[in-house]
Design a protein around this motif. Structure first.
Motif, PDB file in Angstrom:
ATOM      1  N   UNK A   1       0.838  -1.202   0.000  1.00 22.71           N
ATOM      2  CA  UNK A   1       0.000   0.000   0.000  1.00 22.71           C
ATOM      3  C   UNK A   1       0.875   1.254   0.000  1.00 22.71           C
ATOM      4  N   UNK A   2       1.931   1.234   0.805  1.00 20.54           N
ATOM      5  CA  UNK A   2       2.855   2.380   0.838  1.00 20.54           C
ATOM      6  C   UNK A   2       3.501   2.587  -0.535  1.00 20.54           C
ATOM      7  N   UNK A   3       3.859   1.452  -1.173  1.00 21.17           N
ATOM      8  CA  UNK A   3       4.531   1.545  -2.474  1.00 21.17           C
ATOM      9  C   UNK A   3       3.609   2.121  -3.543  1.00 21.17           C
ATOM     10  N   UNK A   4       2.322   1.831  -3.402  1.00 22.23           N
ATOM     11  CA  UNK A   4       1.379   2.357  -4.379  1.00 22.23           C
ATOM     12  C   UNK A   4       1.064   3.827  -4.087  1.00 22.23           C
ATOM     13  N   UNK A   5       1.132   4.195  -2.813  1.00 20.54           N
ATOM     14  CA  UNK A   5       0.729   5.554  -2.424  1.00 20.54           C
ATOM     15  C   UNK A   5       1.860   6.570  -2.580  1.00 20.54           C
ATOM     16  N   UNK A   6       3.112   6.110  -2.547  1.00 24.80           N
ATOM     17  CA  UNK A   6       4.213   7.079  -2.525  1.00 24.80           C
ATOM     18  C   UNK A   6       4.474   7.682  -3.896  1.00 24.80           C
ATOM     19  N   UNK A   7       4.949   8.916  -3.897  1.00 28.38           N
ATOM     20  CA  UNK A   7       5.396   9.542  -5.145  1.00 28.38           C
ATOM     21  C   UNK A   7       6.914   9.625  -5.168  1.00 28.38           C
ATOM     22  N   UNK A   8       7.536   9.069  -4.137  1.00 25.67           N
ATOM     23  CA  UNK A   8       9.007   9.104  -4.057  1.00 25.67           C
ATOM     24  C   UNK A   8       9.595   8.028  -4.972  1.00 25.67           C
ATOM     25  N   UNK A   9      10.848   8.207  -5.404  1.00 25.61           N
ATOM     26  CA  UNK A   9      11.488   7.128  -6.167  1.00 25.61           C
ATOM     27  C   UNK A   9      11.622   5.869  -5.315  1.00 25.61           C
ATOM     28  N   UNK A  10      11.574   4.726  -5.986  1.00 24.08           N
ATOM     29  CA  UNK A  10      11.641   3.438  -5.277  1.00 24.08           C
ATOM     30  C   UNK A  10      12.896   2.691  -5.730  1.00 24.08           C
ATOM     31  N   UNK A  11      13.636   2.202  -4.756  1.00 24.88           N
ATOM     32  CA  UNK A  11      14.846   1.412  -5.022  1.00 24.88           C
ATOM     33  C   UNK A  11      14.626   0.021  -4.458  1.00 24.88           C
ATOM     34  N   UNK A  12      14.782  -1.013  -5.278  1.00 31.26           N
ATOM     35  CA  UNK A  12      14.584  -2.367  -4.750  1.00 31.26           C
ATOM     36  C   UNK A  12      15.907  -3.137  -4.752  1.00 31.26           C
ATOM     37  N   UNK A  13      16.068  -3.971  -3.717  1.00 35.70           N
ATOM     38  CA  UNK A  13      17.249  -4.837  -3.602  1.00 35.70           C
ATOM     39  C   UNK A  13      16.741  -6.283  -3.566  1.00 35.70           C
ATOM     40  N   UNK A  14      16.594  -6.898  -4.754  1.00 36.14           N
ATOM     41  CA  UNK A  14      16.026  -8.252  -4.784  1.00 36.14           C
ATOM     42  C   UNK A  14      16.900  -9.268  -4.055  1.00 36.14           C
ATOM     43  N   UNK A  15      16.257 -10.267  -3.489  1.00 31.93           N
ATOM     44  CA  UNK A  15      16.975 -11.371  -2.834  1.00 31.93           C
ATOM     45  C   UNK A  15      16.086 -12.601  -2.917  1.00 31.93           C
ATOM     46  N   UNK A  16      16.606 -13.641  -3.542  1.00 27.31           N
ATOM     47  CA  UNK A  16      15.799 -14.872  -3.672  1.00 27.31           C
ATOM     48  C   UNK A  16      16.662 -16.005  -4.214  1.00 27.31           C
ATOM     49  N   UNK A  17      16.074 -17.159  -4.319  1.00 29.04           N
ATOM     50  CA  UNK A  17      16.722 -18.319  -4.923  1.00 29.04           C
ATOM     51  C   UNK A  17      16.999 -18.029  -6.403  1.00 29.04           C
ATOM     52  N   UNK A  18      18.123 -18.539  -6.926  1.00 33.51           N
ATOM     53  CA  UNK A  18      18.532 -18.230  -8.298  1.00 33.51           C
ATOM     54  C   UNK A  18      17.462 -18.625  -9.325  1.00 33.51           C
ATOM     55  N   UNK A  19      16.790 -19.760  -9.089  1.00 32.49           N
ATOM     56  CA  UNK A  19      15.776 -20.199 -10.062  1.00 32.49           C
ATOM     57  C   UNK A  19      14.568 -19.271 -10.064  1.00 32.49           C
ATOM     58  N   UNK A  20      14.242 -18.760  -8.872  1.00 33.66           N
ATOM     59  CA  UNK A  20      13.135 -17.789  -8.802  1.00 33.66           C
ATOM     60  C   UNK A  20      13.534 -16.499  -9.524  1.00 33.66           C
ATOM     61  N   UNK A  21      14.805 -16.080  -9.341  1.00 37.93           N
ATOM     62  CA  UNK A  21      15.277 -14.850  -9.987  1.00 37.93           C
ATOM     63  C   UNK A  21      15.275 -14.998 -11.507  1.00 37.93           C
ATOM     64  N   UNK A  22      15.655 -16.203 -11.968  1.00 42.68           N
ATOM     65  CA  UNK A  22      15.751 -16.403 -13.425  1.00 42.68           C
ATOM     66  C   UNK A  22      14.414 -16.787 -14.056  1.00 42.68           C
ATOM     67  N   UNK A  23      13.412 -17.025 -13.233  1.00 43.40           N
ATOM     68  CA  UNK A  23      12.110 -17.418 -13.784  1.00 43.40           C
ATOM     69  C   UNK A  23      11.553 -16.296 -14.672  1.00 43.40           C
TER      70      UNK A  23
END
Ligand code: PMT
Length: 402
Positions: free
Chosen positions: A107-129
């Motif tokens: 909800x915060x991500x949808x409401x904000x007008x600020x730039x968003x920076x993401x740092x993904x973290x997951x299993x390699x197969x999920x990342x490559x899916x």
């Protein structure tokens, strides 16, 4: 150093154990930090730890009267100068890509007008899916910033890409996101993608350039406040926000679009992989093997395309011109020769012998080759980061000349 208000959105992944270090790095840089947690995040890092380190109340519920009483969620979204999502799980990226608002963080991500920076973290197969790839592509096209993931041994036991970027790298990325609009008043002309030279009604000569490198330069330039004209060969990528896009197919069309925009441009960055040759003639209909003698081959006659970059460099003016060179061996020497031949202000030598760099990759390995002979080799970076480094150099050049 910019002192910003960082809203740190933490989702439920094992990498959340690094978040206390990230808070420390952000606070050391002078930023205020507030944390919001997804329901699963609290299983990996305690709200009390985050509250103690940030010095601010931590939010984890969307409709908790006590939490809403302190600062309501829309006010929190408005408070942020930047929202950092770390770790960003595959599930959270998917929800972001689809604009869901099913708990506090989304909800915060949808409401904000600020730039968003993401740092993904997951299993390699999920990342490559492909599903995750598509979600990330969609988010990038919307202007979401990415840092990482990095390669290495993952908590799940697999090895590969999927490890969250280190806290120091995330903190560095926050500095870049918060940087002032340093290219305001400047017009950048960027070429991207490969050209497609038709041979007959259905076939064409082309290359594997996806446009990712050029689109990243265009996106970063727009983020820095520049007016951007992006002349793009055929590419499925979405136009970065605030960028004027001109789609072209052939080298001749690209040349025409470049020279149309050139009088407005103070900076030209040519990442496009332009075909050096095109078929001497385009057959109106499909060439059929039945029309040729049995077992006969087909000889194509190719003619040279104009060298757009060299022509731009020869055109009088005070603009700054950057070329790219995709090389697979003797990268620096080949780039130096190209720089001399074309006469640009900076040449970006792109090592395309690696599988994680060059054509149609999300990362790139480049060196900046300067006319005086200096060479700056950059480590493997995302194309967004390469674009940021490149524009830092361009800004410095412009300042020195001013
Ligand atoms: O699009 P991506 O998948 O992200 O891939 C990015 C990339 C690998 C294409 C990019 O990073 C890159 O290296 N671009 C240069 C491609 C290349 O091989 O260029 P070149 O060596 O043929 O030409 C050198 C320079 O002259 C380039 O700036 C090119 O745009 C320009 N040129 C080349 C030929 C021509 N006829 N006209 C030109 O303007």
């Amino acid at each position: 150093m910019s002192q910003g208000r960082v809203l740190l959105a933490v989702s439920g992944g094992i990498a959340a154990y690094k978040i206390p270090d990230l808070i420390r790095a952000l606070k050391r840089a002078g930023h205020s930090v507030r944390c919001a947690l997804t329901p699963a995040a609290g299983r990996f890092v305690t709200p009390l730890t985050l509250q103690t380190l940030s010095g601010e109340a931590v939010r984890s519920e969307l409709f908790d009267p006590a939490e809403e009483g302190q600062i309501d969620h829309v006010a929190l979204a408005d408070w942020a100068d930047v929202v950092v999502v770390a770790p960003a799980t595959a599930h959270l990226l998917a929800r972001m890509a689809h604009g869901l608002a099913d708990e506090l963080v989304t909800t915060l991500l949808l409401a904000t007008r600020a730039p968003v920076l993401v740092a993904p973290a997951m299993n390699v197969n999920m990342w490559e899916n492909p599903a995750t790839r598509e979600n990330c592509e969609r988010l990038r096209a919307r202007g979401v910033w990415f840092v990482g993931p990095e390669s290495g041994l993952l908590a799940c036991g697999w090895e590969g890409e999927g490890r969250m970027a280190e806290p120091a790298a995330i903190a560095d990325a926050v500095e870049r996101v918060l940087a002032p609009p340093s290219l305001r008043g400047e017009t950048l002309l960027v070429t991207a993608g490969g050209t497609r030279e038709p041979l007959d009604a259905v076939r064409a000569l082309t290359n594997r350039s996806s446009g990712k490198m050029g689109f990243a330069v265009a996106r970063e330039a727009a983020r820095r406040g520049a007016e951007v004209v992006l002349v793009a060969g055929p590419s499925a990528l979405e136009t970065p926000p605030g960028v004027e896009r001109v789609d072209v197919e052939t080298a001749l069309e690209m040349r025409e679009a470049v020279f149309r925009a050139l009088p407005r441009a103070g900076v030209v960055v040519m990442t496009a992989a332009v075909a050096d040759f095109r078929p001497a003639q385009r057959e109106q209909h499909k060439i059929k093997k039945e029309d040729l003698a049995e077992d006969a081959g087909l000889t194509l006659e190719l003619v040279r395309n104009p060298d757009i970059l060299a022509e731009v460099c020869r055109t009088p003016g005070t603009r700054t011109v950057v070329g790219f060179a995709a090389e697979s061996r003797d990268v620096i020497e080949a780039a130096r020769r190209k720089l001399r031949r074309k006469g640009c202000d900076l040449l970006v030598a792109n090592d395309v012998s690696r599988t994680d760099a060059g054509f149609d990759t999300d990362t790139n390995a480049v060196s900046f080759v300067w006319p005086g002979g200096d060479v700056e080799e950059l480590p493997l970076l995302s194309k967004a980061q390469v674009a940021a480094h490149l524009l830092d150099r361009v800004e410095k050049l412009r300042e020195e000349r001013a």
